[in-house]
Design a protein around this motif. Structure first.
Motif, PDB file in Angstrom:
ATOM      1  N   ILE A  81       7.945  -6.068 -11.513  1.00 21.78           N
ATOM      2  CA  ILE A  81       6.880  -6.924 -10.979  1.00 21.78           C
ATOM      3  C   ILE A  81       6.146  -7.620 -12.125  1.00 21.78           C
ATOM      4  O   ILE A  81       5.832  -8.816 -12.046  1.00 21.78           O
ATOM      5  N   ALA A  82       5.883  -6.870 -13.187  1.00 16.87           N
ATOM      6  CA  ALA A  82       5.211  -7.457 -14.357  1.00 16.87           C
ATOM      7  C   ALA A  82       6.049  -8.582 -14.965  1.00 16.87           C
ATOM      8  O   ALA A  82       5.518  -9.632 -15.356  1.00 16.87           O
ATOM      9  N   SER A  85       9.527   4.347  -9.056  1.00 19.18           N
ATOM     10  CA  SER A  85       8.508   3.332  -8.780  1.00 19.18           C
ATOM     11  C   SER A  85       8.058   2.651 -10.074  1.00 19.18           C
ATOM     12  O   SER A  85       7.645   1.488 -10.060  1.00 19.18           O
ATOM     13  N   GLU A  86       8.135   3.374 -11.178  1.00 13.95           N
ATOM     14  CA  GLU A  86       7.724   2.797 -12.459  1.00 13.95           C
ATOM     15  C   GLU A  86       8.597   1.598 -12.832  1.00 13.95           C
ATOM     16  O   GLU A  86       8.105   0.599 -13.369  1.00 13.95           O
ATOM     17  N   LYS A  87       9.899   1.673 -12.507  1.00 13.58           N
ATOM     18  CA  LYS A  87      10.795   0.552 -12.803  1.00 13.58           C
ATOM     19  C   LYS A  87      10.469  -0.653 -11.932  1.00 13.58           C
ATOM     20  O   LYS A  87      10.569  -1.806 -12.369  1.00 13.58           O
ATOM     21  N   TYR A  88      10.070  -0.383 -10.678  1.00 11.73           N
ATOM     22  CA  TYR A  88       9.629  -1.485  -9.821  1.00 11.73           C
ATOM     23  C   TYR A  88       8.393  -2.154 -10.420  1.00 11.73           C
ATOM     24  O   TYR A  88       8.263  -3.377 -10.431  1.00 11.73           O
ATOM     25  N   LYS A  89       7.478  -1.326 -10.905  1.00  9.17           N
ATOM     26  CA  LYS A  89       6.246  -1.846 -11.494  1.00  9.17           C
ATOM     27  C   LYS A  89       6.548  -2.724 -12.708  1.00  9.17           C
ATOM     28  O   LYS A  89       5.946  -3.800 -12.888  1.00  9.17           O
ATOM     29  N   GLU A  90       7.481  -2.275 -13.528  1.00  5.37           N
ATOM     30  CA  GLU A  90       7.872  -3.067 -14.706  1.00  5.37           C
ATOM     31  C   GLU A  90       8.499  -4.396 -14.297  1.00  5.37           C
ATOM     32  O   GLU A  90       8.231  -5.444 -14.903  1.00  5.37           O
ATOM     33  N   LYS A  92       7.005   4.503  -3.884  1.00  2.00           N
ATOM     34  CA  LYS A  92       5.907   5.427  -4.169  1.00  2.00           C
ATOM     35  C   LYS A  92       5.729   6.420  -3.015  1.00  2.00           C
ATOM     36  O   LYS A  92       5.488   7.608  -3.246  1.00  2.00           O
ATOM     37  N   TYR A 129       8.189  -1.416  -4.034  1.00  2.40           N
ATOM     38  CA  TYR A 129       7.433  -0.560  -4.956  1.00  2.40           C
ATOM     39  C   TYR A 129       6.563   0.419  -4.161  1.00  2.40           C
ATOM     40  O   TYR A 129       6.560   1.630  -4.419  1.00  2.40           O
ATOM     41  N   GLU A 140       8.656 -11.397  -5.932  1.00  2.33           N
ATOM     42  CA  GLU A 140       7.456 -10.579  -6.116  1.00  2.33           C
ATOM     43  C   GLU A 140       7.066  -9.882  -4.811  1.00  2.33           C
ATOM     44  O   GLU A 140       6.681  -8.703  -4.813  1.00  2.33           O
ATOM     45  N   ALA A 189       7.005  -5.947  -4.431  1.00  4.85           N
ATOM     46  CA  ALA A 189       5.741  -5.279  -4.105  1.00  4.85           C
ATOM     47  C   ALA A 189       5.925  -4.320  -2.935  1.00  4.85           C
ATOM     48  O   ALA A 189       5.411  -3.190  -2.952  1.00  4.85           O
TER      49      ALA A 189
END
Length: 466
Positions: free
Chosen positions: A134-135, A127-132, A244, A240, A233, A237
């Motif tokens: 998205i940023a 999930s951290e890679k998804y978060k990155e 999670k 992501y 996005e 989202a």
């Protein structure tokens, strides 16, 4: 010329005679004609009677033929009406389907089957890679807005002959467009769930087309690149959040396995303590036996034999516990059912590494389900994970939950499971009939209550007085 009286008289007699003859003949002819008419009338009456008999005899056929003709005409009319109705229905159905498809974009209660399943667009491991990602997408959007590439105007307008006023009008239009489109996108992104993400993608496409169409007159355009970033996005989202959730379930499974390991260690510790306890008791009894004689010695010898047996059993249990603790693949694969909770032909195929595997089954039948599970097979295996995985793959399409593979319930006939297990483990034993004691006793109580109520209702129906 003059005729004598005698001559005139003679002529009169002749004329009278001729008229008399003619009259007689006419009367005779008239009589014959009358007789003929009467005869013809009789024949006509007989013909009418004969015709009536024929009509009476064949009236049903005549009526049927008439009805058939009428029915043919009516059928043709109905056929034309049906054709007109079908044509009308076809047109209206096409319109209805179109409206349903468009309404589905905004209707949260439309069935998932009508919209299809969401297919992931990304395959990041965490999930951290998804978060990155998205940023990164948000940063790219911000950069496009700053460089005025996200939403722009193709025409340099003038207002009251002023280009400056024209630019002010254009900038306001771009801001309004950005606010409308970004609000639509933000609402979609914040509400994205497993059952509406495809619908939200369609909603954004509608919003993109509609806003651009409304802005055709002032030449303001939302760029395709900016729109695609918003779609990306939205999908990121959702995926992501889904990742999670998967990680959460994986953590729960890891914790469950850790609890299994902890209980296995507890069982090992208990088995070692029991072995040590019986060992000390046996040594104590042996020391006492060395100092005893007679009946006391006989008692101690019996106690020593009993303790030796218990020590041997405790040692075997301890060794098994050590083996299972050291080898992570040794365990039991179980096949269990719960008719009262899930109905017929639904089985859970799972694995446990407990020293006492039935403890795991008892846990599954706790307060989360109304009835306890029935065990159909408990198969010991040196590679329990492999056996469990083989069975899961075999019946993969018969899962009750086709989305989450960690849910181990299958709608399948027990004979099929037995055949597959015996191919892998020929020594496995199966219990065909589910006892389902609690469930069956509950059903029996309900039946008794129903019968008692029926009797009471029958009594209540009797009048108090007559």
């Amino acid at each position: 010329m003059e005729f004598s009286l005698e001559t005139l008289l003679t002529l009169s007699i002749v004329v009278f005679f001729i008229l008399s003859v003619y009259l007689i003949r006419s009367r005779s002819h008239l009589k014959k004609t009358q007789e003929l008419l009467e005869k013809k009338q009789v024949e006509l009456d007989e013909t009418d009677k004969a015709l009536k008999k024929i009509q009476d005899k064949y009236s049903a056929i005549i009526d049927i033929e008439t009805e058939v003709e009428n029915s043919k005409k009516e059928k043709e009319t109905i056929h034309l009406d049906v054709k007109a109705l079908r044509d009308s229905y076809k047109e209206k159905r096409a319109l209805f389907d179109k409206l349903v498809q468009e309404a589905a974009i905004y209707d949260e209660e439309i069935q998932l089957a009508e919209l299809g399943f969401y297919k992931p667009h990304f395959d990041f491991d965490t999930s951290e890679k998804y978060k990155e990602e998205i940023a990164k997408v948000k940063a790219a959007q911000k950069e496009m807005v700053a460089s005025k590439e996200a939403i722009y105007c193709n025409t340099e307008w003038t207002v009251e002959g002023s280009k400056a006023k024209g630019r002010t009008m254009t900038n306001r239009g771009i801001k309004l467009t950005a606010r409308a489109f970004n609000n639509e996108c933000d609402a979609a992104i914040s509400n994205a769930r497993w059952n509406n993400v495809d619908r939200l993608v369609q909603r954004l496409e509608k919003a993109f087309d509609a806003i651009n169409k409304m802005n055709q007159s002032n030449a303001i355009v939302i760029s395709n690149v900016y729109f695609n970033l918003k779609l990306k996005e939205l999908r990121l989202a959702y995926e992501y959040a889904d990742k999670k959730q998967q990680e959460k379930e994986e953590q729960q499974e890891i914790k469950r396995q850790m609890r299994e390991e902890a209980k296995l260690q507890q069982e090992l510790d208990k088995a070692e303590k029991d072995e040590e306890k019986f060992k000390k008791m046996l040594e104590k009894a042996q020391r006492e036996a060395e100092k005893s004689a007679g009946s006391k010695l006989d008692e101690l010898n019996e106690k020593i034999a009993s303790l030796s047996q218990e020590l041997e059993e405790a040692h075997e249990k301890s060794e098994r516990a050590k083996s299972m603790a050291q080898q992570t693949k040794i365990g039991h694969v179980y096949v269990i059912s719960n008719i009262g909770s899930f109905g017929e032909n639904v089985y859970k195929i799972g694995m446990t590494r407990r020293l006492e595997p039935l403890d795991r089954v008892k846990e599954l039948g706790d307060a989360s389900v109304p009835f306890i599970f029935d065990v159909h097979a408990m198969i010991h295996s040196d590679d329990a994970p492999a056996l469990e995985n083989a069975l899961h793959k075999k019946f993969d399409l018969k899962r009750l939950n086709l989305v989450n593979s960690r849910k181990e319930f299958f709608r399948v006939n027990l004979t099929e499971i037995e055949e597959e297990v015996l191919n892998i483990s020929p020594d496995a034993e199966f219990i065909e009939t589910a006892e389902a004691r609690d469930y069956r006793e509950s059903q029996s109580i309900l039946a008794q209550q129903k019968e008692l109520k029926s009797k009471q209702d029958s009594v209540n129906e009797l009048p108090l007085e007559i």
